[in-house]
Design a protein around this motif. Structure first.
Motif, PDB file in Angstrom:
ATOM      1  N   UNK B 210       0.824  -1.216   0.000  1.00 24.13           N
ATOM      2  CA  UNK B 210       0.000   0.000   0.000  1.00 24.13           C
ATOM      3  C   UNK B 210       0.852   1.258   0.000  1.00 24.13           C
ATOM      4  N   UNK B 211       0.289   2.338  -0.529  1.00 25.45           N
ATOM      5  CA  UNK B 211       0.926   3.636  -0.392  1.00 25.45           C
ATOM      6  C   UNK B 211       0.396   4.296   0.872  1.00 25.45           C
ATOM      7  N   UNK B 212      -0.838   4.813   0.777  1.00 27.17           N
ATOM      8  CA  UNK B 212      -1.375   5.608   1.894  1.00 27.17           C
ATOM      9  C   UNK B 212      -2.130   4.784   2.921  1.00 27.17           C
ATOM     10  N   UNK B 214      -5.400   4.700   3.087  1.00 21.73           N
ATOM     11  CA  UNK B 214      -6.735   5.255   3.335  1.00 21.73           C
ATOM     12  C   UNK B 214      -7.468   5.652   2.062  1.00 21.73           C
ATOM     13  N   UNK B 215      -7.066   5.064   0.937  1.00 20.77           N
ATOM     14  CA  UNK B 215      -7.884   5.197  -0.268  1.00 20.77           C
ATOM     15  C   UNK B 215      -7.535   6.316  -1.215  1.00 20.77           C
ATOM     16  N   UNK B 216      -6.419   7.002  -0.975  1.00 22.13           N
ATOM     17  CA  UNK B 216      -6.128   8.178  -1.793  1.00 22.13           C
ATOM     18  C   UNK B 216      -5.220   7.910  -2.989  1.00 22.13           C
ATOM     19  N   UNK B 217      -4.280   6.975  -2.863  1.00 24.03           N
ATOM     20  CA  UNK B 217      -3.216   6.916  -3.874  1.00 24.03           C
ATOM     21  C   UNK B 217      -3.456   5.898  -4.992  1.00 24.03           C
ATOM     22  N   UNK B 218      -4.416   5.019  -4.826  1.00 24.71           N
ATOM     23  CA  UNK B 218      -4.713   3.961  -5.806  1.00 24.71           C
ATOM     24  C   UNK B 218      -3.533   2.993  -5.989  1.00 24.71           C
ATOM     25  N   UNK B 219      -2.712   2.882  -4.986  1.00 24.19           N
ATOM     26  CA  UNK B 219      -1.564   1.983  -5.066  1.00 24.19           C
ATOM     27  C   UNK B 219      -1.942   0.517  -4.961  1.00 24.19           C
ATOM     28  N   UNK B 220      -3.076   0.233  -4.326  1.00 27.35           N
ATOM     29  CA  UNK B 220      -3.420  -1.174  -4.039  1.00 27.35           C
ATOM     30  C   UNK B 220      -4.716  -1.599  -4.711  1.00 27.35           C
ATOM     31  N   UNK B 221      -4.976  -1.055  -5.889  1.00 29.87           N
ATOM     32  CA  UNK B 221      -6.233  -1.365  -6.573  1.00 29.87           C
ATOM     33  C   UNK B 221      -6.295  -2.802  -7.057  1.00 29.87           C
TER      34      UNK B 221
END
Lengths: 303, 245
Positions: B210-212, B214-221
Motif C-alpha cells: 500500500x501507499x497511503x 486510506x484510499x487516496x493513492x490507488x496503489x493497491x487497486x
C-alpha cells in the motif's frame, strides 16, 4: 497579521497550498480527516477520456525519504468524473478545484479539456504532458519543445479557463520546454512531475514494481524540484506552481523563493493525511519568523 | 491525536510478535480492519491488521518480514507511535440468519484478525469453528487464545510438526462441510484454494503493498466483479462473489 493570499493565473487563493494530483483523489478521503476548505485549492486525480484501471500491482515501492509509484493513471474517465465526482464535491469542498487532465493523443487532451472546461467548479486546468504519445512512437509529449508547444496550443484553443501545463522532469532542458508552453499560450507551468526510477528486490532478483519503472516522489526530490523551478523562473513570465518533496512550511517558502507562485504537496499527504493542514497552520508562523508580511512578495526572491 | 503508546511487545512464535498499543480505539468499528503505523526512518507507514481491542488498547500481531517490521520488533515499552486506525472495510457479521455455522480459516499472520471476529460472532450467538494453518510448529501461535473462547480449533502444519499435516483445505473441519459460511485471511494461494474448494459463500481478506492505506493513492487497486476496488479502503475484506483471481 501576515497575508498568505496569492494570485494564481487570475484567481486569488487563500494560501498557496495545493495538494497534488494523484495524491489526493477527489478530496473525499481527506475530508474525513479535516475540513479541506482550508486549502488554496487541490488538483484532482489525473483524468483521461476513457476509464483506466492502470498498471498491475505492486504499484508502490519505498526508498529513503521517498516512494515510487506506477499507478498508471487509474481513473473513471472524464464523463464519470463530471457526473459523479464533481457532482458530489460541493458536499465537502466549496472552492474552485484544479482539474488535472492526461491523454495519450492530442485528440484525447482536447476532448477532455473542452469537456471539463464547461464545469463551473473548475478554476484551472492542469494538463499533464508526461504521458507517452501513442501516435508519436510512445515518446512523451513533454520531452521536446515542439510537441509541448503543439499540445499547449491545441488545448488553449478549446478552453476559457487558465491552462497550466505540468512538466516532466525527465528531460534535458526543462527551461526550453517551459518556454515552448508559454509560447503556446499556457497561463502557468507546474513542475515537477515524478522522476523516472526503480527499485529491485534482491531476494527475488526482480524489479519491485510490476511495471518495472515508476515515478519517484517525496522529500528526497525537493532539491531537484527547486533547481528546475529556479531554471524555469528564469525562462518564463507566467506563474509557476512548484512541487516535488514539499513537506513543511519552510519547504513552501524555499520553493517560492526559487520562483513558485504556489506549491503543490504530493507524497506528504499519503504518509500524513494531515500534511497540508499542518503546513497551512505552520505557514504564518514561519512567515513571521522570517519577517514576511505578504507571501507574494517573496516569489523568485532567491534570484 | 494519533499517538499510541507501546505497552508490550513480545515474541510469540518464530519471527512473530504481539504488540499492545494504548490509545484511542474509537475508530475501530469492525474486525478485519487495520492500523497504519509510522516508523522512524521509513517513508511509508506499515499496515498491520488488528487482532483485538478493549476500551483503551489495540493488539496487533505481526511477522518480521522486512525493514519496517524488524524496527517494530525492537520497539521498547513506552515508545510512542503515530498510527492511523480504523482503516479498511473489515469483516461483516451481518449475513443471512440461516448462516449460523461460520468457519474461520487463518493462515500464518492472517490468523490474528479472525480472533476479534470470533469474539464478535460469539457475542452475536453464533458458534464459529476455527482452522489455523502454519508452516511448522515453531510458527504456531494463538491456539490457546482461540480455545479459551470455547471454540473448536484445528491446527494444520505444512510439514506435520504440529497438529495435522497438510494445508487448511485438508483439515477435517473443512472437508466435513459442516459449515455454512467462511471467513478467511492468509496468503493468496490459501485464499484461492478455499475459494475453489468451498461451496458456501464467505468473506476473504486480502493483502497488498500500500501507499497511503486510506484510499487516496490507488496503489493497491484490484479488479472485482463489482468494479475496481482499493484493498485499503474498499477492502481488505471482499465477498466471495466479487473476487476475480
Amino acid at each position: 497579521m501576515v497575508n498568505t493570499k496569492v494570485n494564481l493565473c487570475g484567481i486569488t487563493i487563500d494560501n498557496p497550498i495545493i495538494p497534488a494530483s494523484g495524491c489526493f483523489g477527489y478530496g473525499k478521503e481527506f475530508s474525513e480527516f479535516y475540513d479541506i476548505n482550508i486549502l488554496g485549492t487541490f488538483s484532482f486525480k489525473g483524468t483521461t477520456k476513457e476509464p483506466r484501471f492502470g498498471n498491475p500491482t505492486p504499484r508502490i515501492a519505498e526508498t529513503p525519504s521517498g516512494m515510487i509509484n506506477s499507478v498508471g493513471l487509474q481513473n473513471p474517465g472524464v464523463d464519470t468524473v463530471i457526473s459523479r465526482e464533481l457532482k458530489e464535491m460541493p458536499e465537502y469542498f466549496n472552492k474552485k478545484v484544479m482539474a488535472n487532465i492526461s491523454g495519450f493523443s492530442q485528440e484525447e487532451y482536447v476532448y477532455c479539456v473542452e469537456r471539463i472546461s464547461r464545469e463551473d467548479q473548475v478554476g484551472w486546468i492542469e494538463v499533464n504532458i508526461s504521458c507517452p504519445n501513442v501516435h508519436g512512437g510512445g515518446m512523451s509529449f513533454g520531452v521536446n519543445p515542439d510537441s509541448a508547444y503543439e499540445i499547449t496550443k491545441a488545448v488553449r484553443e478549446v478552453s476559457n479557463k487558465p491552462i497550466i501545463i505540468k512538466l516532466s522532469p525527465n528531460v534535458t532542458d526543462i527551461a526550453a520546454i517551459a518556454k515552448a508552453c508559454e509560447d503556446g499560450g499556457a497561463d502557468g507551468i507546474s513542475l515537477i512531475n515524478t522522476i523516472l526510477s526503480m527499485r529491485i528486490d534482491i531476494a527475488k532478483r526482480k524489479p519491485i514494481l510490476a511495471n518495472t519503472f515508476g515515478g519517484l516522489s517525496g522529500s528526497c526530490v525537493l532539491p531537484v524540484a527547486l533547481r528546475m523551478v529556479y531554471q524555469v523562473y528564469n525562462a518564463v513570465k507566467i506563474p509557476i506552481i512548484g512541487m516535488g518533496g514539499i513537506t513543511t512550511a519552510k519547504d513552501v517558502i524555499e520553493m517560492m523563493l526559487a520562483g513558485a507562485t504556489a506549491v503543490q504537496v504530493g507524497a506528504a499527504n499519503l504518509v500524513n493525511p494531515y500534511a497540508c493542514k499542518e503546513i497551512i497552520e505552520e505557514l504564518p508562523l514561519v512567515m513571521e519568523k522570517h519577517k514576511i508580511n505578504n507571501l507574494e512578495d517573496i516569489i523568485g526572491g532567491a534570484h | 491525536m494519533n499517538n499510541y503508546i507501546v505497552k508490550s511487545n513480545v515474541n510469540i512464535a518464530k519471527d512473530v510478535y504481539k504488540m499492545i498499543l494504548e490509545g484511542d480505539v474509537s475508530k475501530i468499528t469492525s474486525p478485519g480492519q487495520f492500523i497504519n503505523i509510522a516508523i522512524d526512518g521509513l517513508y511509508l507507514r506499515r499496515p498491520i491488521s488488528v487482532c483485538d481491542i478493549d476500551e483503551k488498547t489495540i493488539t496487533v500481531i505481526y511477522k518480521v518480514v522486512g525493514e519496517g517490521t524488524l524496527k517494530m520488533s525492537n520497539m521498547k515499552e513506552g515508545t510512542v507511535l503515530d498510527c492511523l486506525t480504523g482503516l479498511g472495510n473489515g469483516f461483516s457479521t451481518q449475513i443471512k440468519d440461516d448462516q449460523s455455522k461460520p468457519l474461520l480459516i487463518g493462515g500464518g499472520v492472517g490468523t490474528p484478525p479472525l480472533y476479534m471476529l470470533a469474539k464478535k460472532l460469539l457475542k452475536e450467538g453464533k458458534q464459529p469453528k476455527v482452522i489455523l494453518g502454519f508452516a511448522s510448529k515453531e510458527d504456531c501461535f494463538y491456539e490457546e487464545e482461540y480455545k479459551a473462547l470455547g471454540l473448536e480449533v484445528e491446527i494444520m502444519t505444512a510439514n506435520g510438526s504440529y497438529g495435522s499435516k497438510g494445508f487448511v483445505t485438508n483439515a477435517k473441519l473443512f472437508t466435513d462441510k459442516d459449515y455454512d459460511y467462511v471467513y478467511t485471511c492468509g496468503p493468496i494461494p490459501m485464499l484461492k484454494a478455499i475459494y475453489d474448494n468451498s461451496e458456501v459463500s464467505g468473506q476473504f481478506s486480502f493483502e497488498e503493498r500500500m501507499g497511503c492505506g486510506f484510499g487516496a493513492c490507488m496503489g493497491c487497486s484490484c479488479k472485482t466483479k463489482y468494479g475496481n476496488k482499493r484493498i485499503c479502503k474498499d477492502g481488505p475484506v471482499l465477498v466471495k462473489e466479487e473476487i476475480i483471481w
